[in-house]
Design a protein around this motif. Structure first.
Motif, mmCIF file in Angstrom:
data_model
loop_
_atom_site.group_PDB
_atom_site.id
_atom_site.type_symbol
_atom_site.label_atom_id
_atom_site.label_comp_id
_atom_site.label_asym_id
_atom_site.label_seq_id
_atom_site.Cartn_x
_atom_site.Cartn_y
_atom_site.Cartn_z
ATOM 1 N N ALA A 7 -7.040 -2.660 -8.112
ATOM 2 C CA ALA A 7 -6.035 -4.157 -8.109
ATOM 3 C C ALA A 7 -4.704 -3.754 -7.668
ATOM 4 C CB ALA A 7 -5.362 -3.949 -10.003
ATOM 5 N N GLY A 8 -4.571 -2.788 -6.673
ATOM 6 C CA GLY A 8 -2.872 -2.721 -5.850
ATOM 7 C C GLY A 8 -2.904 -1.639 -6.774
ATOM 8 N N SER A 9 -1.522 -1.072 -5.927
ATOM 9 C CA SER A 9 -0.688 0.136 -6.365
ATOM 10 C C SER A 9 0.907 -0.529 -6.181
ATOM 11 C CB SER A 9 -0.940 1.180 -5.474
ATOM 12 O OG SER A 9 -0.792 0.832 -4.445
ATOM 13 N N LYS A 27 7.591 -0.147 -3.920
ATOM 14 C CA LYS A 27 7.347 -1.086 -3.379
ATOM 15 C C LYS A 27 6.226 -1.297 -3.756
ATOM 16 C CE LYS A 27 5.576 -2.237 1.194
ATOM 17 N NZ LYS A 27 5.912 -3.993 1.351
ATOM 18 N N ALA A 28 5.605 -2.901 -4.482
ATOM 19 C CA ALA A 28 4.012 -3.395 -4.326
ATOM 20 C C ALA A 28 3.182 -3.378 -3.427
ATOM 21 C CB ALA A 28 4.410 -4.083 -6.182
ATOM 22 N N ASN A 29 1.763 -2.928 -3.697
ATOM 23 C CA ASN A 29 0.982 -3.224 -2.693
ATOM 24 C C ASN A 29 -0.692 -4.009 -3.817
ATOM 25 O OD1 ASN A 29 -1.085 -3.377 -0.380
ATOM 26 N ND2 ASN A 29 -2.078 -1.506 -0.763
ATOM 27 N N ARG A 30 0.003 -5.088 -3.803
ATOM 28 C CA ARG A 30 -0.659 -6.124 -4.556
ATOM 29 C C ARG A 30 -2.070 -6.838 -3.997
ATOM 30 N NH1 ARG A 30 -1.003 -6.286 -10.602
ATOM 31 N NH2 ARG A 30 1.151 -6.310 -11.218
ATOM 32 N N PRO A 31 -2.931 -7.265 -4.021
ATOM 33 C CA PRO A 31 -4.106 -7.805 -3.279
ATOM 34 C C PRO A 31 -3.910 -9.410 -3.809
ATOM 35 C CG PRO A 31 -5.124 -6.739 -5.580
ATOM 36 C CD PRO A 31 -4.209 -6.870 -5.624
ATOM 37 N N LEU A 32 -3.223 -10.002 -2.373
ATOM 38 C CA LEU A 32 -2.397 -11.673 -2.175
ATOM 39 C C LEU A 32 -4.083 -12.280 -2.331
ATOM 40 C CD1 LEU A 32 -0.428 -11.064 1.052
ATOM 41 C CD2 LEU A 32 -0.192 -11.146 -1.224
ATOM 42 N N GLY A 33 -3.646 -13.484 -2.927
ATOM 43 C CA GLY A 33 -4.865 -14.578 -2.375
ATOM 44 C C GLY A 33 -5.377 -14.513 -4.284
#
Length: 370
Positions: A7-9, A27-33
């Motif tokens: 789900a990202g981090s 910094k958020a690393n989220r799935p795009l789209g």
């Protein structure tokens, strides 16, 4: 630590100088789209897809999606469906808050308490799922809530949720966690600036017109926060160490939701109004907003001339609380967190008190002095 794989981090980098957090970068690393998956589908597919895509708080996403597409089509959510959705939302919010409180606490709990907590969490999960399933099957019969609500209340009490104002009963998981932090005074108390339904129109307008708003939301001149601590800020919070204040706010939120759940059986419409908001979007579409375990969740939909979804947007609570200039950073900055493992432990405890919906990683960087 891992909360929801895939789900990202969130990456949290803290620079420490003489034990003070002098710089914080998030910094958020989220799935795009994810929102693009809804485009081109029929409106009635959106709630089902939302529940499938979001394994965490799936009911909340589904209800927000349902409200969004209904309002985009200029249709209301009718009374029976609204009451059923309220029961589902409350059941999910109660269990998800309990689960996150117990399972995600970064310090180890006594072995005996852990074993019992696992048992009572399973009981709470079963009761919550029974309410959600019953809401789908027996919308016109509020009796489906009664028996599992009693079980859910009993499981919550066994985990340490008091039935009245006050601290958790002794020898419970919640009491053990509170005992771990009640003397922890590293972070200064701060009053939350709550995100509420009064902000919906402004938030949705930004969401529609600004491509990056879903990942970096803002309200001009504010450090907006959402979640249990923000929801209860206007009611007056218990005074004490900041982590304990946040923990007690989540306990109070569970107790409030249990009370609202009993109101659903009595067909009390007020139970609905505190959980859901919706409206038509000026120009095009509609939105749904839901107060889930972690705060206010938004879905916004537009329907094209062909009757299919032409645009879709989602804004999650975590994006407010872990904004690079948001309340988590504001609380952490200039706090005396120590160095090395001590600093990492302090940051982890604060991050968990904000209850992110994804995993987080912490980097501590110490400034070298001559």
């Amino acid at each position: 630590m891992t909360l929801l794989p895939g789900a990202g981090s969130i990456r949290i980098d803290v620079t420490v100088s003489r034990a003070l957090a002098c710089s914080v970068k998030v910094k958020a690393n989220r799935p795009l789209g994810l929102a693009r998956m809804f485009v081109g589908r029929r409106p009635e597919e959106a709630p089902v897809l939302a529940k499938q895509v979001f394994s965490l708080c799936g009911v909340s996403h589904s209800v927000a999606a349902r409200l969004a597409v209904l309002n985009a089509a200029h249709l209301p959510m009718r009374g029976e469906e609204r009451l059923a959705a309220t029961a589902e939302l409350l059941a999910e919010r109660i269990f998800e808050t309990l689960r996150a409180l117990i399972l995600h606490w970064p310090s180890p709990l006594p072995v005996g308490i852990v074993a019992l907590a696992g048992k009572y969490l399973r009981e709470a999960l079963g009761a919550s799922q029974a309410i959600i399933a019953g809401a789908k099957a027996k919308i016109a019969d509020r009796a489906f809530v009664t028996e599992p609500a009693v079980r859910l209340c009993a499981a919550a009490a066994a985990l340490g949720i008091p039935q009245a104002e006050g601290e958790p009963p002794p020898d419970t998981a919640c009491a053990a966690i509170l005992g771990d932090i009640e003397g922890y005074r590293i972070f200064a108390s701060r009053r939350a600036d709550p995100l509420t339904g009064a902000n919906d129109a402004e938030v949705v307008a930004h969401l529609r017109h600004e491509a990056d708003y879903a990942s970096l939301p803002y309200l001009a001149g504010r450090v907006a926060e959402t979640g249990a601590y923000a929801r209860l800020s206007s009611a007056g919070m218990p005074e004490g160490p900041h982590l304990a204040e946040r923990f007690l706010a989540r306990i109070h939120d569970v107790r409030l939701c249990l009370q609202l759940l009993s109101n659903v059986v009595r067909e009390d419409a007020d139970a609905c109004s505190s959980l859901m908001g919706c409206g038509q979007t000026p120009g095009a579409g509609g939105y749904g907003a839901v107060e889930c375990a972690r705060g206010r969740l938004y879905h916004q939909a537009e329907i094209g001339m062909d009757g299919h979804i032409s645009a879709y947007r989602i804004l999650a609570p975590t994006e407010w609380n872990f904004h690079p200039a948001g309340p988590f950073v504001e609380t952490l900055l200039s706090s005396r967190i120590g160095a090395g493992e001590s600093a990492a432990r302090s940051v982890s405890r604060l991050a968990m008190s904000f209850d992110p919906c994804v995993a987080f990683e912490i980097g501590i960087h110490e400034v070298a002095h001559a």
